[in-house]
Enzyme design. Structure first.
Site, PDB file in Angstrom:
ATOM      1  CG  ASP A 171      62.926 101.491  33.637  1.00  0.00           C
ATOM      2  OD1 ASP A 171      62.180 100.981  32.781  1.00  0.00           O
ATOM      3  OD2 ASP A 171      63.550 100.811  34.486  1.00  0.00           O
ATOM      4  CB  SER A 172      61.008 101.988  28.241  1.00  0.00           C
ATOM      5  OG  SER A 172      59.748 102.580  28.511  1.00  0.00           O
ATOM      6  CG  ASP A 178      59.116 101.789  35.506  1.00  0.00           C
ATOM      7  OD1 ASP A 178      58.292 101.089  36.123  1.00  0.00           O
ATOM      8  OD2 ASP A 178      59.478 101.542  34.342  1.00  0.00           O
ATOM      9  CE  LYS A 232      56.426  99.362  35.437  1.00  0.00           C
ATOM     10  NZ  LYS A 232      57.648  98.532  35.227  1.00  0.00           N
ATOM     11  CD  GLU A 288      61.657  96.378  35.324  1.00  0.00           C
ATOM     12  OE1 GLU A 288      62.590  95.562  35.197  1.00  0.00           O
ATOM     13  OE2 GLU A 288      61.401  97.261  34.487  1.00  0.00           O
ATOM     14  CD  GLU A 340      57.790  93.860  28.857  1.00  0.00           C
ATOM     15  OE1 GLU A 340      58.411  94.169  27.811  1.00  0.00           O
ATOM     16  OE2 GLU A 340      57.875  94.516  29.910  1.00  0.00           O
TER      17      GLU A 340
END
Length: 270
Positions: free
Chosen positions: A43-44, A82, A112, A114, A179
């Site tokens: 999603d970056s 994501d 994915k 988070e 990360e």
């Protein structure tokens, strides 16, 4: 197509896994040609290719659109997409509906999610047959709270991160992204878990590494994090555009070499 079992075999055989974050067809096609093991559609993309201020503005439709493009570019690569902020942690029914839509429409190998707070979601999605990759440590969707800083750097935080990593594996996560974590802690977590652990800014002791395509190629990025190594340089695009602008203005482009030479006006007069 590379399967999850291949990635588990790589971990078992101490063969490092490569992951690249890609957002479109051309970069995904290059990643597959380079035999990259896995692609993450992160999603970056909100900041990197859509010009948003953060990942908060990224929608499920955005992720599906880009996920489809990546799958078309890399049909034989293990692809993870994501789940953007606001699509999980709502209710069991809505969470699973969003995850299933993302998984089915992008034809991804996994989605994915988070944060360790999504243990229940991981369990339920896994039970539905949706493979889930977990993301711990610095999580971009929570950066407004955490800030861009190393995670797990105190004794208490390190213990919590170890506990969270074990919990997401127990819940059914098929892979973990760590990360911005101290390298010795990341190595310990990788050793303790059975699932592959992919690091970004987490040292070389993880089972694999992930970097963003645009970061590693200096493509449109003004700032790079400490952990990003530049492997190529696409920054000369501005110079190329300036040269194009100049040649068109001065009448130098297109030259004969870039022009169809067939003469048709004489034919029109006949």
């Amino acid at each position: 197509m590379k399967q999850l079992s291949n990635l588990f075999d790589m971990k078992k055989n101490s063969e490092k896994i490569t992951m690249v974050t890609s957002y479109d067809y051309p970069s995904a096609k290059q990643a597959e040609a380079a035999e990259i093991d896995t692609i993450l559609v992160g999603d970056s993309l909100g900041m990197t290719v859509l010009g948003y201020d953060s990942t908060v503005q990224v929608t499920l439709n955005d992720m599906i659109h880009h996920g489809k493009a990546v799958r078309r570019g890399a049909p034989n690569t293990f692809v993870v997409v994501d789940l953007p902020i606001g699509t999980v942690g709502i209710s069991d029914e809505k969470d699973l509906e969003n995850a299933l839509r993302l998984y089915q429409e992008t034809k991804a190998n996994a989605v994915k999610a988070e944060g360790a707070h999504l243990i229940s979601f991981i369990t339920k999605a896994s039970a539905m047959g949706i493979p889930v990759v977990s993301h711990l440590g610095l999580t971009p969707q929570s950066v407004g709270i955490m800030g861009y800083k190393m995670q797990g750097s105190t004794k208490e935080a390190a213990k919590q991160l170890i506990s969270d990593a074990e919990a997401v594996q127990e819940a059914g996560a098929v892979m973990l992204v760590l990360e911005a974590v101290p390298s010795d802690l990341a190595a310990l977590i990788s050793e303790r878990l059975d699932i592959p652990v992919i690091g970004i800014g987490a040292g070389k002791g993880t089972d694999g590494q992930v970097l963003v395509y645009h970061d590693m190629l200096n493509y449109g990025q003004e700032h790079r994090a400490k952990f990003v190594k530049q492997y190529g340089d696409f920054s000369n695009g501005i110079e190329a555009l300036q040269q194009y602008h100049k040649e068109v203005r001065e009448g130098d482009f297109p030259s004969e070499a870039y022009t169809y030479k067939k003469q048709i006006l004489e034919e029109l007069d006949k």
